[in-house]
Scaffold this motif. Structure first.
Motif, PDB file in Angstrom:
ATOM      1  N   GLU A  30       0.841  -1.282  -0.187  1.00  0.00           N
ATOM      2  CA  GLU A  30       0.154  -0.304  -0.168  1.00  0.00           C
ATOM      3  C   GLU A  30       0.692   1.020   0.175  1.00  0.00           C
ATOM      4  N   LYS A  31       1.859   1.534   0.391  1.00  0.00           N
ATOM      5  CA  LYS A  31       3.109   2.122   0.914  1.00  0.00           C
ATOM      6  C   LYS A  31       4.359   2.459  -0.295  1.00  0.00           C
ATOM      7  N   SER A  32       4.023   0.940  -0.961  1.00  0.00           N
ATOM      8  CA  SER A  32       5.682   0.610  -1.793  1.00  0.00           C
ATOM      9  C   SER A  32       5.150   1.124  -3.107  1.00  0.00           C
ATOM     10  N   MET A  33       5.909   1.463  -4.001  1.00  0.00           N
ATOM     11  CA  MET A  33       5.538   1.305  -5.481  1.00  0.00           C
ATOM     12  C   MET A  33       7.385   0.616  -6.230  1.00  0.00           C
ATOM     13  N   ILE A  34       7.320   0.164  -7.442  1.00  0.00           N
ATOM     14  CA  ILE A  34       7.873  -0.439  -8.261  1.00  0.00           C
ATOM     15  C   ILE A  34       8.389   0.087  -9.745  1.00  0.00           C
ATOM     16  N   MET A  35       9.048   0.637 -10.079  1.00  0.00           N
ATOM     17  CA  MET A  35       9.312   0.872 -11.237  1.00  0.00           C
ATOM     18  C   MET A  35      10.696   0.376 -12.147  1.00  0.00           C
ATOM     19  N   PHE A  36      10.662   0.246 -13.215  1.00  0.00           N
ATOM     20  CA  PHE A  36      11.701  -0.446 -13.726  1.00  0.00           C
ATOM     21  C   PHE A  36      11.873   0.605 -15.493  1.00  0.00           C
ATOM     22  N   SER A  37      13.418   0.009 -15.497  1.00  0.00           N
ATOM     23  CA  SER A  37      13.654   1.226 -16.700  1.00  0.00           C
ATOM     24  C   SER A  37      13.101   0.224 -18.206  1.00  0.00           C
TER      25      SER A  37
END
Length: 124
Positions: A111-118
């Motif tokens: 709920e408090k996290s995010m992930i991003m990829f190149s």
């Protein structure tokens, strides 16, 4: 992480010496002794956070220097970065090739996290 015992003892004395009294309808409650943690807004909180993050940062750098983890590069010849700290946020940039963690896991709060990829990140 190299903090002198005397220093740690003094800080812990500050943390453990907290007591509360609640006033309701002009009547004071009995003294309440918190079981753990700091009260919200405690002026000691930011300093404790900095002490902990300094130690955590050194552990991450040591692990990278010992090839136990591998950070990312912002450019081809740039230095490897495995973490960034800002205010009370922590960003970790590491690879995990190991599956599972043998029951010693800490879970990410989704709920408090995010992930991003190149865009160049392989999908497999």
């Amino acid at each position: 992480m190299g903090y002198a015992n005397e220093w740690v003892t003094k800080i812990m004395r500050c943390v453990r010496s907290v007591r509360y009294v609640v006033k309701c309808n002009s009547t004071l409650s009995k003294t309440i002794v918190p079981e753990r943690g700091l009260r919200q807004g405690d002026p000691l909180s930011p300093y404790l956070f900095l002490f902990c993050m300094e130690a955590f940062s050194k552990l991450l750098i040591r692990a990278q220097n010992n090839n136990m983890l591998k950070g990312i590069r912002a450019s081809i010849n740039g230095p490897r970065i495995n973490h960034l700290f800002f205010a009370d946020d922590t960003l970790l940039f590491i690879r995990n090739k190991k599956k599972g963690c043998g029951g010693n896991c800490q879970e990410v709060n989704k709920e408090k996290s995010m992930i991003m990829f190149s865009l160049k990140t392989p999908t497999t």
